[in-house]
Design a protein around this motif. Sequence first.
Motif, PDB file in Angstrom:
ATOM      1  N   UNK A  94       6.188   7.501  -2.577  1.00 18.65           N
ATOM      2  CA  UNK A  94       5.726   8.260  -1.410  1.00 18.65           C
ATOM      3  C   UNK A  94       4.217   8.490  -1.450  1.00 18.65           C
ATOM      4  N   UNK A  95       3.647   8.552  -2.639  1.00 14.49           N
ATOM      5  CA  UNK A  95       2.195   8.675  -2.742  1.00 14.49           C
ATOM      6  C   UNK A  95       1.512   7.409  -2.233  1.00 14.49           C
ATOM      7  N   UNK A  96       1.992   6.246  -2.654  1.00 18.72           N
ATOM      8  CA  UNK A  96       1.409   4.982  -2.201  1.00 18.72           C
ATOM      9  C   UNK A  96       1.669   4.783  -0.711  1.00 18.72           C
ATOM     10  N   UNK A  97       2.885   5.118  -0.278  1.00 13.93           N
ATOM     11  CA  UNK A  97       3.237   4.936   1.134  1.00 13.93           C
ATOM     12  C   UNK A  97       2.400   5.818   2.050  1.00 13.93           C
ATOM     13  N   UNK A  98       1.951   6.969   1.564  1.00 14.08           N
ATOM     14  CA  UNK A  98       1.185   7.896   2.403  1.00 14.08           C
ATOM     15  C   UNK A  98      -0.094   7.260   2.936  1.00 14.08           C
ATOM     16  N   UNK A  99      -0.701   6.362   2.158  1.00 15.32           N
ATOM     17  CA  UNK A  99      -1.922   5.686   2.621  1.00 15.32           C
ATOM     18  C   UNK A  99      -1.609   4.755   3.791  1.00 15.32           C
ATOM     19  N   UNK A 100      -0.492   4.047   3.687  1.00 15.80           N
ATOM     20  CA  UNK A 100      -0.089   3.163   4.781  1.00 15.80           C
ATOM     21  C   UNK A 100       0.259   3.965   6.024  1.00 15.80           C
ATOM     22  N   UNK A 101       0.954   5.078   5.844  1.00 16.28           N
ATOM     23  CA  UNK A 101       1.338   5.935   6.975  1.00 16.28           C
ATOM     24  C   UNK A 101       0.090   6.494   7.661  1.00 16.28           C
TER      25      UNK A 101
END
Length: 359
Positions: A94-101
């Motif tokens: 979720x930390x990595x995905x937050x940048x994409x979001x």
Amino acid sequence: MTKPTVSCANCEKEFEEGFDFCPHCGQKSNDDLTIGVLFYNTISNYFSFDARFFKSFVPLMFRPGYLAKKFLEGKRLLFLHPAQMYLFISVIFFFILSFTVSDIAEKADSAMQKDKLESLAKKKDSIEEIKPVLDSLEIQSLMKPLKQNQKILGLKDEDLKIADSIIKTGRAGDKTYNTTFNYNERSVDSLIAINAEDNEIYQAMGMDEDAGYLTRKFYGQLLKFHRNRGASSIIMTFFNSIPIAMFFLLPLFALLLKIFYFNKGRYAHHLVFSFYYFSFLFMVFSIIFGLNRIWEIPDWIDWLVALSTFMYLFLALKNFYSQHWFWTLFKSGVISFTFLMMVIPTTIILLVMFSFLFY
């Protein structure tokens, strides 16, 4: 000869000097606080980030079903606990995905602003042809003298309501600033400007007077979206709702396993398998999103890696439940199809519900 002893700073019990760890509580005998020790202890205490994680990582990625099988065999200290593994890797994901979001939300806001400007530009030439419409500020200014001189003019309350209704009828023709929800933005903006009650604004947006709680909640969230005028808040709320949905998604997947392998142990056994399998999924997609942040990987590689997770599931089921490969292949296909066709749409509905209701 008596050996010198030292006192443990944690449990205050004495032990022989020279021990690296206290034999009573396990704390290091020389535990000088440094930045490295501070952060290692924090991560280790909350995520069990120690040697067990590295011992568990390779089997998790390259030996499908091995960790779950060993855990049920009783080897529960050699490898990382399934729930701890899932928690730690999900935090990374979720930390990595937050940048994409964040990138998606920014692009969505830009697209909405561009669409709004283009819409206004197209209607600019025809705006003079539209019948002049009174907004709420103008209606209020017209109604004010009538209300102030109601007794002098001999007007009843019903007369004022009729006059207000007649004046407002002109607003129905204003379709210049309609949104996809088909309400008049200009009317809503004017009501907000005069600090009108939310109930009055809801009715201007199309809500019935006798609407129920859920309908009022819907229009309340719609009004919040109208005031913010941006898609980023909705997208971020949707993203923040994913962990909530996972509380439904993972146990339901374990329930599917229990149905198809009803004679292969308790529900908790299938839940252990699910924890490790979802940890694998989160790790794979963390790698995909992380690498795409550094350089853009061809889409066909992304899809190939994503599809490989189905092959991983087949091998994991084969190793964990020890059934014939044909039945394992059949069950893995049915489980995957059922999971995608039923569970994921249900989860998306939950995500939308949580995102909209708690936005």
